[in-house]
Design an enzyme around this catalytic site. Structure first.
Site, PDB file in Angstrom:
ATOM      1  N   ARG A  20       0.924  -1.100   0.010  1.00 29.18           N
ATOM      2  CA  ARG A  20       0.115  -0.023  -0.282  1.00 29.18           C
ATOM      3  C   ARG A  20       0.912   1.167   0.148  1.00 29.18           C
ATOM      4  O   ARG A  20       1.985   1.358   0.427  1.00 29.18           O
ATOM      5  CB  ARG A  20      -0.933  -0.028   1.117  1.00 29.18           C
ATOM      6  CG  ARG A  20      -2.194  -0.927   0.996  1.00 29.18           C
ATOM      7  CD  ARG A  20      -3.079  -0.897   2.198  1.00 29.18           C
ATOM      8  NE  ARG A  20      -3.459   0.056   2.878  1.00 29.18           N
ATOM      9  CZ  ARG A  20      -3.810   0.280   4.146  1.00 29.18           C
ATOM     10  NH1 ARG A  20      -4.647  -0.707   4.326  1.00 29.18           N
ATOM     11  NH2 ARG A  20      -4.545   1.460   4.468  1.00 29.18           N
ATOM     12  N   CYS A  21       0.279   2.335  -0.644  1.00 27.65           N
ATOM     13  CA  CYS A  21       1.138   3.710  -0.805  1.00 27.65           C
ATOM     14  C   CYS A  21       1.073   3.880   0.901  1.00 27.65           C
ATOM     15  O   CYS A  21      -0.104   3.974   1.471  1.00 27.65           O
ATOM     16  CB  CYS A  21       0.244   4.625  -1.454  1.00 27.65           C
ATOM     17  SG  CYS A  21       0.939   5.098  -3.150  1.00 27.65           S
ATOM     18  N   PRO A  22       2.453   4.714   1.048  1.00 27.06           N
ATOM     19  CA  PRO A  22       3.352   5.248   0.192  1.00 27.06           C
ATOM     20  C   PRO A  22       4.610   4.100   0.130  1.00 27.06           C
ATOM     21  O   PRO A  22       5.546   4.493  -0.448  1.00 27.06           O
ATOM     22  CB  PRO A  22       3.896   6.356   1.007  1.00 27.06           C
ATOM     23  CG  PRO A  22       3.699   5.941   2.523  1.00 27.06           C
ATOM     24  CD  PRO A  22       2.624   5.019   2.593  1.00 27.06           C
ATOM     25  N   LEU A  23       4.169   2.760   0.266  1.00 25.75           N
ATOM     26  CA  LEU A  23       5.438   1.752   0.235  1.00 25.75           C
ATOM     27  C   LEU A  23       5.942   1.864  -1.152  1.00 25.75           C
ATOM     28  O   LEU A  23       7.243   1.574  -1.271  1.00 25.75           O
ATOM     29  CB  LEU A  23       5.069   0.514   0.634  1.00 25.75           C
ATOM     30  CG  LEU A  23       4.922   0.326   2.354  1.00 25.75           C
ATOM     31  CD1 LEU A  23       4.167  -0.845   2.686  1.00 25.75           C
ATOM     32  CD2 LEU A  23       5.671   0.942   3.140  1.00 25.75           C
ATOM     33  N   ASP A  77      -1.390  -0.651  -5.976  1.00 24.78           N
ATOM     34  CA  ASP A  77      -2.041   0.317  -5.042  1.00 24.78           C
ATOM     35  C   ASP A  77      -2.468   1.531  -5.851  1.00 24.78           C
ATOM     36  O   ASP A  77      -1.964   1.735  -6.987  1.00 24.78           O
ATOM     37  CB  ASP A  77      -1.285   0.809  -4.015  1.00 24.78           C
ATOM     38  CG  ASP A  77      -1.858   1.538  -3.025  1.00 24.78           C
ATOM     39  OD1 ASP A  77      -2.398   1.212  -2.025  1.00 24.78           O
ATOM     40  OD2 ASP A  77      -2.191   2.820  -3.181  1.00 24.78           O
TER      41      ASP A  77
END
Lengths: 70, 415
Positions: free
Chosen positions: A10-13, A37
């Site tokens: 999931r963002c911000p990953l 994502d």
């Protein structure tokens, strides 16, 4: 071309992974980020703009190409 | 006849609601909920729901006592309710600068937006089934557009620039296309605050005989309204009125066919005490609007400048000049929006976020996406009449440390 697989993250990953990896590549090299994502399509180009890197576009769904500019 | 709102009774039964609510407060306390009363926390989400204006509270208490009868009946008590409804309508229309018979009350902003879109399209169905709207409309408008498309209509979305301003040339080109029944443009972005060129868009639409619908939820009660529109909606709890009251204005001469029960536009279903409270608070809010806007603009300028200077890798979004006075949005690189929202909540700051992780659908804000700005780590601060400089300063003092801590936890320092 190197591929960075961030699918399932999931963002911000995915953006964090991109920011960690890109400086290791030579200037001019292209990195393909795979991310599913829904925020990645906005945040990867936005990161490139903020960091002065080249966003080359999305060749296919969930794939984003970034070239190291500096 | 338009009755002035001074016609409304003075409050006599404020103690009544207090008495009824006391047991609820007790049980809420036993369940461990912290009651949010007054300004013990810094509430920075007025764009979602503004705290109830004192004028609304007073009018609500009075109208609950005096306005519960069916205003359509003929006995004295019903006529009294009818007078209250007429007074509320008259006062609201006066603030909006429209005729009382052009205004209807709806069961909320979403209902008003749906009625506006579907009614505006139905009224011009003979022309065609095409809706033109900006990409940054409120989701209520976009959902109405989806419903229209599902029913066989078409919709064209017009993009915005990096600052969140609609592409006026593209908008003009879209409204010129044959079969366009209605155009929709939000008065100002509810997410980033950028004011839209409504008058110009209305002119472009009018050149092709297309009426413009304006969702003015963030503008009504906060400043002057744009000109040129045919249909307009607003939502009372955005200006300090009660929830569950929407406004729908259809200007004379606009072709409009109310979807759903025909009596909807006659206010037969209206929650009379709430809409009396909405009218009273709108009049009060409009009277304060200019001073409040000056105060908010100064605070928002301070937030924009300080956040950009004290938080590394932050993007302050929205038009720096042509914007709503009370709202500011920024995104923090590498920060999880949900984590940021909760960290701020723990420090006593209530904000909203357009980041995907904070939405029920896990998709980022369609407004931030349309603008092409960073969507993660997003924070929207929106001020209300009780927001203070002290609250803003405390926020600005604590934010850099909160963001730094989250980045340290995630191991994203010096990236």
């Amino acid at each position: 071309m190197e591929i960075l697989d961030c699918r399932g993250q999931r963002c911000p990953l995915p953006v964090i992974a991109l920011a960690r990896r890109l400086p290791d590549l030579p200037v001019g090299a292209t990195l393909r980020v795979l991310a599913d994502d829904p925020a990645a399509a906005t945040d990867i180009p936005a990161w490139c703009r903020m960091r002065g890197q080249d966003y080359l576009g999305s060749p296919e769904r969930f794939a984003f190409d970034v070239r190291r500019a500096g | 006849m338009v009755l002035p709102l001074s016609h409304l009774p003075s409050p006599t039964v404020a103690h009544y609601s207090t008495k009824v609510l006391t047991p609820l407060r007790g049980s809420a306390r036993r369940r461990g909920y912290r009651l949010i009363v007054g300004v013990s926390e810094a509430y920075f989400d007025a764009a979602s729901a503004a705290p109830l204006h004192p004028a609304a509270r007073q009018a609500l208490a009075a109208a609950l006592d005096d306005g519960w009868a069916d205003p359509a009946r003929l006995y004295s008590r019903a006529r009294r309710a009818r007078q209250l409804l007429d007074a509320a309508r008259g006062a609201t229309a006066e603030v909006l600068g429209v005729r009382p018979d052009e205004l209807s009350f709806t069961a909320g902003g979403t209902a008003a937006a749906h009625t506006a879109v579907l009614g505006g399209l139905a009224g011009r169905a003979r022309v065609g089934g095409r809706l033109v709207h900006s990409a940054i409309e409120h989701s209520a408008v976009l959902h109405a557009a989806e419903r229209h498309v599902a029913a066989g209509g078409t919709a064209a979305s017009v993009g915005v620039d990096r600052l969140g301003r609609v592409d006026l040339a593209a908008f003009a080109a879209e409204v010129a296309a044959p079969g366009t029944a209605l155009a929709a443009l939000i008065s100002a972005s509810h997410e980033v605050g950028t004011v839209q060129p409504v008058a110009e868009a209305a002119e472009a639409a009018a050149a092709h005989g297309v009426p413009l619908y304006v969702d003015a939820a963030q503008s009504v009660g906060r400043g002057p309204l744009p000109s040129g529109w045919s249909i307009l909606t607003a939502s009372a709890h955005k200006w300090g009125g009660p929830p569950g009251v929407g406004l729908l204005v259809v200007r004379k001469g606009t072709r409009f066919l109310t979807p759903g029960p025909a009596e909807e536009r006659t206010d037969r279903n209206a929650d009379l005490p709430s809409l009396v409270a909405a009218a009273a608070s709108l009049r009060a809010a409009a009277a304060e609007a200019a001073d409040l806007a000056d105060r908010h603009r100064a605070l928002v300028d301070r937030i924009r400048a300080t956040v950009a200077a004290t938080v590394p890798d932050v993007e302050v979004v929205g038009d720096p000049a042509a914007r709503l006075p009370h709202l500011v949005t920024f995104s923090c690189l590498y920060v999880d929006g949900e984590a940021l929202l909760h960290a701020l909540d723990r420090r006593g700051f209530a904000v909203s976020s357009g980041s995907s992780c904070t939405s029920s659908t896990l998709t980022p804000s369609h407004v931030l996406v349309a603008m092409g700005v960073l969507s993660h780590g997003n924070v929207r601060v929106s001020l209300h009449r009780e927001s203070t400089a002290e609250e803003v300063d405390r926020f600005l003092a604590e934010l850099p440390g909160i963001v730094a801590d989250l980045r340290a936890e995630a191991g994203v320092v010096n990236l």
